[in-house]
Design a protein around this motif. Structure first.
Motif, PDB file in Angstrom:
ATOM      1  N   ILE A 170       0.829  -1.197   0.000  1.00  0.00           N
ATOM      2  CA  ILE A 170       0.000   0.000   0.000  1.00  0.00           C
ATOM      3  C   ILE A 170       0.869   1.253   0.000  1.00  0.00           C
ATOM      4  O   ILE A 170       1.851   1.342   0.745  1.00  0.00           O
ATOM      5  N   GLU A 171       0.481   2.205  -0.841  1.00  0.00           N
ATOM      6  CA  GLU A 171       1.064   3.545  -0.815  1.00  0.00           C
ATOM      7  C   GLU A 171      -0.080   4.547  -0.672  1.00  0.00           C
ATOM      8  O   GLU A 171      -1.069   4.477  -1.390  1.00  0.00           O
ATOM      9  N   ILE A 172       0.053   5.460   0.266  1.00  0.00           N
ATOM     10  CA  ILE A 172      -0.909   6.535   0.453  1.00  0.00           C
ATOM     11  C   ILE A 172      -0.174   7.854   0.289  1.00  0.00           C
ATOM     12  O   ILE A 172       0.868   8.077   0.922  1.00  0.00           O
ATOM     13  N   LEU A 173      -0.706   8.719  -0.561  1.00  0.00           N
ATOM     14  CA  LEU A 173      -0.093  10.019  -0.826  1.00  0.00           C
ATOM     15  C   LEU A 173      -1.128  11.099  -0.557  1.00  0.00           C
ATOM     16  O   LEU A 173      -2.178  11.144  -1.198  1.00  0.00           O
ATOM     17  N   VAL A 174      -0.851  11.943   0.421  1.00  0.00           N
ATOM     18  CA  VAL A 174      -1.744  13.035   0.795  1.00  0.00           C
ATOM     19  C   VAL A 174      -1.016  14.352   0.580  1.00  0.00           C
ATOM     20  O   VAL A 174       0.014  14.609   1.219  1.00  0.00           O
ATOM     21  N   ILE A 175      -1.539  15.166  -0.332  1.00  0.00           N
ATOM     22  CA  ILE A 175      -0.971  16.482  -0.602  1.00  0.00           C
ATOM     23  C   ILE A 175      -2.120  17.471  -0.754  1.00  0.00           C
ATOM     24  O   ILE A 175      -2.960  17.321  -1.648  1.00  0.00           O
ATOM     25  N   GLY A 176      -2.179  18.452   0.107  1.00  0.00           N
ATOM     26  CA  GLY A 176      -3.248  19.441   0.031  1.00  0.00           C
ATOM     27  C   GLY A 176      -4.604  18.798   0.255  1.00  0.00           C
ATOM     28  O   GLY A 176      -4.827  18.113   1.249  1.00  0.00           O
ATOM     29  N   ASP A 177      -5.520  19.000  -0.702  1.00  0.00           N
ATOM     30  CA  ASP A 177      -6.871  18.442  -0.557  1.00  0.00           C
ATOM     31  C   ASP A 177      -7.045  17.136  -1.320  1.00  0.00           C
ATOM     32  O   ASP A 177      -8.155  16.667  -1.498  1.00  0.00           O
ATOM     33  N   ARG A 178      -5.946  16.540  -1.771  1.00  0.00           N
ATOM     34  CA  ARG A 178      -6.002  15.329  -2.588  1.00  0.00           C
ATOM     35  C   ARG A 178      -5.455  14.127  -1.840  1.00  0.00           C
ATOM     36  O   ARG A 178      -4.383  14.183  -1.238  1.00  0.00           O
ATOM     37  N   ILE A 179      -6.198  13.013  -1.888  1.00  0.00           N
ATOM     38  CA  ILE A 179      -5.792  11.751  -1.268  1.00  0.00           C
ATOM     39  C   ILE A 179      -5.717  10.684  -2.345  1.00  0.00           C
ATOM     40  O   ILE A 179      -6.688  10.457  -3.066  1.00  0.00           O
ATOM     41  N   ARG A 180      -4.577  10.030  -2.472  1.00  0.00           N
ATOM     42  CA  ARG A 180      -4.415   8.926  -3.417  1.00  0.00           C
ATOM     43  C   ARG A 180      -3.930   7.689  -2.676  1.00  0.00           C
ATOM     44  O   ARG A 180      -3.177   7.774  -1.716  1.00  0.00           O
ATOM     45  N   MET A 181      -4.369   6.538  -3.172  1.00  0.00           N
ATOM     46  CA  MET A 181      -3.955   5.269  -2.570  1.00  0.00           C
ATOM     47  C   MET A 181      -3.710   4.255  -3.674  1.00  0.00           C
ATOM     48  O   MET A 181      -4.541   4.076  -4.573  1.00  0.00           O
ATOM     49  N   THR A 236     -10.491  14.310  -3.965  1.00  0.00           N
ATOM     50  CA  THR A 236     -10.224  15.566  -3.278  1.00  0.00           C
ATOM     51  C   THR A 236     -11.378  15.845  -2.328  1.00  0.00           C
ATOM     52  O   THR A 236     -12.478  15.315  -2.474  1.00  0.00           O
ATOM     53  N   ASP A 237     -11.118  16.684  -1.340  1.00  0.00           N
ATOM     54  CA  ASP A 237     -12.137  17.002  -0.362  1.00  0.00           C
ATOM     55  C   ASP A 237     -11.994  18.462   0.038  1.00  0.00           C
ATOM     56  O   ASP A 237     -11.003  19.127  -0.297  1.00  0.00           O
ATOM     57  N   LYS A 240       6.990  14.721  -2.735  1.00  0.00           N
ATOM     58  CA  LYS A 240       6.758  15.230  -4.080  1.00  0.00           C
ATOM     59  C   LYS A 240       5.402  14.736  -4.579  1.00  0.00           C
ATOM     60  O   LYS A 240       4.897  13.700  -4.128  1.00  0.00           O
ATOM     61  N   ASP A 241       4.827  15.455  -5.518  1.00  0.00           N
ATOM     62  CA  ASP A 241       3.484  15.151  -6.015  1.00  0.00           C
ATOM     63  C   ASP A 241       3.549  14.094  -7.112  1.00  0.00           C
ATOM     64  O   ASP A 241       3.215  14.350  -8.265  1.00  0.00           O
ATOM     65  N   GLU A 242       3.994  12.907  -6.747  1.00  0.00           N
ATOM     66  CA  GLU A 242       4.048  11.782  -7.684  1.00  0.00           C
ATOM     67  C   GLU A 242       4.013  10.472  -6.902  1.00  0.00           C
ATOM     68  O   GLU A 242       4.611  10.361  -5.839  1.00  0.00           O
ATOM     69  N   LEU A 243       3.280   9.512  -7.452  1.00  0.00           N
ATOM     70  CA  LEU A 243       3.205   8.205  -6.816  1.00  0.00           C
ATOM     71  C   LEU A 243       4.460   7.399  -7.126  1.00  0.00           C
ATOM     72  O   LEU A 243       4.979   7.441  -8.238  1.00  0.00           O
ATOM     73  N   ALA A 244       4.917   6.642  -6.140  1.00  0.00           N
ATOM     74  CA  ALA A 244       6.166   5.901  -6.290  1.00  0.00           C
ATOM     75  C   ALA A 244       5.950   4.448  -6.683  1.00  0.00           C
ATOM     76  O   ALA A 244       6.883   3.797  -7.162  1.00  0.00           O
ATOM     77  N   THR A 245       4.729   3.911  -6.532  1.00  0.00           N
ATOM     78  CA  THR A 245       4.527   2.469  -6.690  1.00  0.00           C
ATOM     79  C   THR A 245       3.494   2.104  -7.735  1.00  0.00           C
ATOM     80  O   THR A 245       3.149   0.927  -7.867  1.00  0.00           O
TER      81      THR A 245
END
Length: 235
Positions: free
Chosen positions: A167-178, A189-190, A225-230
């Motif tokens: 699992i990778e979770i990336l939270v930046i500002g109002d954006r959540i990615r998994m 986004t929220d 950084k604003d990029e997913l690693a996986t």
């Protein structure tokens, strides 16, 4: 404490450290300039808080969340520190329990620690769910939220049954990615007022039957950084 006991403790500590070091989470190639932080030392729950006498412990170098009786409300093992913008890499494996809606686990973040049904260490905020669901449940009482393109309530084919799920979770500002096992499963986004710095928590879901989840890795980067690693498509 005798010499044999000291040697045994040392060997157990060494094995736990070695098992933690072998974690996928610690081998992911991060974007240049990012500095990883280990949230879990592989042998103790230092830096974490929760109902450790009832549900949480360390076994064989991983965090074990387990209940033998019904859990009154979902309970969490929280980091003592709060985080806002972060990348989290971790692995989870279910080793006891049923499947699908009757049982799941989650990572919680960007909310608040509360008392739930008279039990400490509850949570109100976004829940990123796995292994059988791979969706997001909003504990702000807005119910389930699915990311754009989500194909249904469950993603059973994505789960690695009996193995470690990555699992990778990336939270930046109002954006959540998994990202789950290389696939993007959440991108949403929220409203900023719904997302605030808080501890990160591992969930043991409330249900009426025994369950057991194991967690390892737990590598975090602050202000990533604003990029997913996986994500598979990025490799």
């Amino acid at each position: 404490m005798g010499r044999f006991s000291l040697l045994l403790c040392f060997l157990m500590f060494t094995i736990g450290q070695a098992m933690a070091a072998d974690s996928w989470s610690q081998q992911v190639e991060l974007p240049a300039g990012e500095t990883p932080i280990k949230l879990f030392d592989g042998s103790t729950l230092t830096g974490w808080q929760g109902l450790t006498a009832e549900y949480w412990s360390v076994e064989d170098g991983v965090i074990l969340g387990k209940n033998d009786q019904a859990v009154p409300a979902s309970t969490y093992l929280f980091t003592e520190k709060s985080y806002r913008n972060f990348r989290l890499l971790m692995e989870v494996k279910q080793t006891l329990g049923e499947k699908y809606s009757t049982m799941h686990s989650a990572v919680c973040c960007l909310g608040e620690v509360i008392e739930d049904k008279g039990q400490k260490y509850g949570f109100r905020g976004p829940l990123l769910m796995f292994c059988h669901d791979w969706g997001i449940w909003d504990a702000h009482r807005r119910n389930r939220i699915y990311p754009v393109g989500h194909r249904g309530n469950y993603r059973p084919a994505l789960e690695k049954k009996g193995e470690w799920n990555q699992i990778e979770i990336l939270v930046i500002g109002d954006r959540i990615r998994m990202v789950g096992n290389g696939e993007l499963v959440i991108d949403m986004t929220d409203k900023p007022e719904m997302l605030k710095a808080s501890p990160i928590g591992l969930q043991l879901h409330s249900n009426g039957k025994p369950q057991e989840y194991r967690f390892r890795g737990l590598v975090l980067v602050e202000n990533p950084k604003d990029e997913l690693a996986t994500l598979n498509s990025q490799k």
